[in-house]
Design an enzyme around this catalytic site. Structure first.
Site, PDB file in Angstrom:
ATOM      1  N   CYS A   1       1.119   1.821  13.642  1.00 49.95           N
ATOM      2  CA  CYS A   1      -0.321   2.041  13.804  1.00 49.95           C
ATOM      3  C   CYS A   1      -0.700   1.782  15.265  1.00 49.95           C
ATOM      4  CB  CYS A   1      -1.139   1.186  12.844  1.00 49.95           C
ATOM      5  SG  CYS A   1      -0.819  -0.588  12.929  1.00 49.95           S
TER       6      CYS A   1
ATOM      7  N   GLY B   1       0.811  -1.212   0.000  1.00 44.57           N
ATOM      8  CA  GLY B   1       0.000   0.000   0.000  1.00 44.57           C
ATOM      9  C   GLY B   1       0.845   1.262   0.000  1.00 44.57           C
ATOM     10  N   LYS B   2       1.768   1.355   0.942  1.00 40.90           N
ATOM     11  CA  LYS B   2       2.633   2.537   1.024  1.00 40.90           C
ATOM     12  C   LYS B   2       3.696   2.501  -0.064  1.00 40.90           C
ATOM     13  CE  LYS B   2       1.825   2.286   5.972  1.00 40.90           C
ATOM     14  NZ  LYS B   2       1.228   0.930   5.882  1.00 40.90           N
TER      15      LYS B   2
END
Length: 456
Positions: A392, A276-277
């Site tokens: 996170c 994703g990143k």
């Protein structure tokens, strides 16, 4: 899964499928997101019913402590004697009755009774009697006294582990902790990141509208869109197949934007996962330069390659293995991202079962691993290069304390203001530190810690 089992699963109703998935999670230790994806993949349910399955599964897992309290208050004999199937049917029915008020109670109760008719003598009668009793007396349910036993009350009513509630009360105080607990029990929105190599935010919203998708602007300027309603599964949409966007939480988008690697640079993503990143950084680099994505698990890197092909990204190369062991062979990079393994306490809204899988001891173990990884990364950033450390987690031991320890030893690194790096991207509220802690109730998105450093 063989053809016979697939056909059998495709015949299940939404509630039956939800119960089957919940048994896998609660009694067999399956991860909720994986079990849900697998269950829905082999189902022929309508999009509306697929949404109901998702809500029942995630909601029941999130609110399990609350539901168990209610169940035990209405059981004559405590639930230790219940069969696993009856237990899960009751929990899922209670979730629907107490939290999904749009569904009539009689419909919930009738199907719960039907599902338990084969569970032995008396099972269906117990389910019928208990659920009807709850419906008649739902206004009289009592929870632990919030004044005399505040931790037990908050943990039970908002369905979190007591150790977690106690920690947050000490860090954030009562008001902010209660806001966080409420936030964690909300269904997460479906956020997508615009692939700006192929389209723009306004153009993509028009395309989605033509496909029958109801969408709205997200919180991350020019980058995120929230999808409120889909006419069919997302992966079947033409816009998805064309790679016009990537499914990603909004707080995760901030990490790549903070690092903001330049086109033509050498970038390392050292815990890349499915990319994703990594893919976001490639988009910011206009697919020019080189990104090395490292992850311990090859199957995640295989998914990264699939994602990159769909998005039209060509500059990412992947390497599977232990980051700390591999780094000595790496040249120094212009930009390095270490999105470290963590407790995940900031993403309890999105990952329903994390709250029940973590212990307070995990936080200490994670902090040791994070410091070890950050230490290994220190020499792999060129002079003048930038390093982002992110998690996170909302826990100081995994965030600020890791950075403070690192900076004490590595005086050649300087903190940069993340708020300045994200100017125009996000309305920052109360960020007085160089690093950014995304506190979910304030930002309206999953929790995240982002620290931006430059090597002098």
């Amino acid at each position: 899964m063989n053809k016979k089992k697939r056909e059998k699963q495709s015949d299940l109703s939404a509630r039956q499928l939800a119960v089957r998935i919940l048994i896998r999670v609660i009694y067999q230790g399956a991860y909720a997101n994986l079990a849900l994806d697998q269950g829905l993949k082999n189902s022929d349910l309508s999009e509306r019913d697929r949404g109901l399955v998702t809500e029942i599964v995630n909601g029941t897992i999130r609110m399990k402590k609350h539901l168990e309290w209610v169940l035990n208050n209405f059981l004559v004999r405590k639930n230790s004697g219940l069969k696993s199937h009856v237990h899960v049917v009751l929990l899922s029915a209670l979730y629907q009755m107490l939290f999904l008020e749009r569904i009539p109670a009689y419909a919930i109760i009738n199907e719960a009774v039907e599902m338990t008719r084969r569970d032995g003598p008396g099972a269906a009668g117990l389910v019928n009697g208990l659920l009807r009793n709850v419906e008649r007396n739902r206004g009289t349910i009592e929870f632990p006294d919030p004044d005399r036993r505040p931790i037990e009350y908050l943990a039970t009513y908002y369905s979190h582990p007591e150790w977690m509630v106690a920690r947050w009360l000490e860090i954030y105080g009562l008001e902010q902790t209660e806001k966080l607990l409420v936030f964690n029990n909300q269904p997460p929105p479906l956020a997508i990141r615009v692939n700006r190599m192929k389209t723009e935010q306004s153009q993509l919203m028009s395309i989605l509208d033509e496909e029958g998708v109801i969408s709205r602007l997200g919180r991350v300027s020019e980058t995120s869109i929230i999808l409120d309603s889909l006419p069919l599964p997302l992966f079947r949409l033409s816009s998805y197949r064309q790679g016009l966007y990537y499914i990603q939480s909004e707080s995760s988008m901030l990490i790549s934007l903070a690092l903001n690697p330049s086109p033509g640079s050498l970038v390392y993503d050292l815990c890349s996962g499915v990319g994703g990143k990594t893919s976001h950084m490639a988009e910011l680099m206009e697919d020019k330069g080189r990104i090395v994505a490292v992850d311990l698990h090859q199957h995640k890197l295989d998914l990264l390659k699939i994602n990159c092909k769909r998005l039209g990204i060509n500059i990412i190369e992947s390497r599977a293995g232990d980051v700390v062991a591999m780094l000595p062979g790496f040249a120094r990079g212009d930009s390095v991202l270490l999105d470290a393994p963590c407790s995940g306490s900031g993403v309890l809204r999105s990952r329903a079962d994390i709250r029940w899988r973590r212990t307070e001891e995990d936080i200490k173990a994670m902090a040791m691993l994070q410091s070890q990884m950050l230490e290994a990364v220190a020499d792999k950033v060129r002079q003048g290069g930038r390093l982002v450390y992110s998690t996170c987690s909302l826990e100081p031991e995994e965030n600020q304390q890791v950075i403070e320890k690192f900076l004490t030893k590595h005086t050649d690194y300087q903190l940069l203001n993340v708020g300045e790096a994200l100017t125009g991207r996000l309305e920052l509220m109360g960020n007085e530190q160089e690093w950014l802690t995304v506190f979910p109730p304030c930002y309206g998105m999953d929790g995240m810690f982002i620290c931006l450093l430059r090597r002098q």
